[in-house]
Design an enzyme around this catalytic site. Structure first.
Site, PDB file in Angstrom:
ATOM      1  N   ALA A 235     -23.583 -10.858 -67.056  1.00  0.00           N
ATOM      2  CA  ALA A 235     -24.441 -10.689 -67.986  1.00  0.00           C
ATOM      3  C   ALA A 235     -25.247  -9.359 -67.659  1.00  0.00           C
ATOM      4  CB  ALA A 235     -25.435 -11.747 -68.065  1.00  0.00           C
ATOM      5  N   LYS A 236     -25.956  -8.716 -68.623  1.00  0.00           N
ATOM      6  CA  LYS A 236     -26.929  -7.683 -68.303  1.00  0.00           C
ATOM      7  C   LYS A 236     -28.280  -8.139 -68.694  1.00  0.00           C
ATOM      8  CE  LYS A 236     -26.933  -2.706 -68.985  1.00  0.00           C
ATOM      9  NZ  LYS A 236     -27.135  -2.282 -67.666  1.00  0.00           N
TER      10      LYS A 236
END
Ligand SMILES: Cc1ncc(COP(=O)(O)O)c(C=O)c1O
Length: 305
Positions: free
Chosen positions: A158-159
């Site tokens: 995930a960013k």
């Protein structure tokens, strides 16, 4: 590099003046770091500004949101269109684009689920992230004493806004020690990625990059590099790399939306050297592709008008 203000920022469906794009000090994301974002670039082409792999970036934004159980109150297509509109209205031939999904004002405490979900998109001009000199002659990197977080601690897939405090610890350590950028090892001691880029080495004519399971972000530039290299007839493998693989590689480069393809000329004071032939070739094809000069990669560009 200081941010250059542009005219309008898209916030929750409306284009508003740059200076009015503000949030309350009790915005939830500011306190606990639950938010997701993207870094995207639009490039100048003969047909006007084009956003590089925009839909792929927005799909990754939604994937990041899914991991954190954030429901974005827009569709992928709506955010894609809003991004193009924001680039167009600001009249820039090329720019960096920062879409962010953040939890707003109204609730406090560690349960993020009741919070209002906001989306904004800002654009501004941004040159070479690791400097023009670095782009041409390579940057000096340091293996960080800070490890990349384990997938079962904070998901590297995930960013997420908050997870970048890990990258920042590494970046600050590297800069204070006189280097340009940090390389992070995972808890098992294998190379994961740089603080804001994926990493590749060249050895005996092949390219090797750590697998995503090593703790690397599923980089869109990484994916573009793999496709370009394979189209050039280069073997590309995903494999765990030890720090010494970096020291003894024929060539090393990092890649990402901000850094594009940046050669590495030194790691922990071991000289890799000036950019080698594979790095230069991939840089050249990538820079031509983003400017719409390579027919084979035309589908990577999403024109704003
Ligand atoms: C930690 C990290 N790894 C890799 C990348 C490269 O990803 P991309 O090529 O999709 O920009 C980035 C930049 O977004 C990043 O922040």
């Amino acid at each position: 590099m200081p941010i250059t203000p542009t005219e309008k920022i898209w916030m929750n469906g409306e284009l508003i003046p740059w200076e009015d794009a503000k949030v309350h000090v009790l915005t939830h994301t500011l306190h606990y770091g639950t938010g997701v974002f993207e870094g995207v670039r639009a490039y100048e082409t003969a047909r006007g500004p084009a956003v590089f792999r925009l839909t792929d970036h927005i799909e990754r934004l939604f994937a990041s949101a899914k991991i954190f159980m954030i429901d974005i109150p827009f569709t992928v297509q709506e955010i894609v269109e809003a991004t193009k509109e924001t680039v167009k209205v600001n009249g820039l031939p090329s720019c960096y684009i920062r879409p962010i999904v953040y939890l707003g004002y109204g609730e406090m405490g560690l349960n993020p689920m009741p919070c209002v979900v906001n989306v904004s998109i800002a654009v501004w001009p941004w040159g070479a992230y690791l400097g023009d000199e670095g782009m041409q002659h390579g940057v000096r990197m340091k293996i960080s004493s800070w490890r990349r977080h384990d997938p079962n601690i904070i998901p590297p897939a995930a960013k997420g806004t908050g997870q970048y405090i890990n990258s920042q610890l590494a970046k600050v350590e590297a800069i204070k020690a006189g280097y340009d950028e940090a390389i992070m090892l995972n808890p098992q001691g294998f190379v994961a990625e740089a603080s804001g880029e994926n990493i590749f080495i060249a050895r005996d004519g092949d390219l090797i990059t750590p697998p995503l399971s090593a703790g690397a972000l599923v980089g869109i530039t990484r994916d573009s590099v793999i496709r370009i290299a394979r189209d050039l007839g280069v073997n590309v493998h995903e494999a765990d790399l030890m720090r010494t693989d970096l020291y003894t590689a024929d060539e090393v480069f990092v890649c990402g939306t901000a850094a594009e393809i940046t050669p590495v000329r030194e790691i922990d004071d071991r000289v890799v050297g000036e950019p080698g032939p594979l790095t230069k070739k991939i840089q050249e094809v990538f820079h031509a592709a983003v400017r719409g000069e390579v027919e084979r990669y035309a589908d990577w560009l999403e024109y704003v008008s």
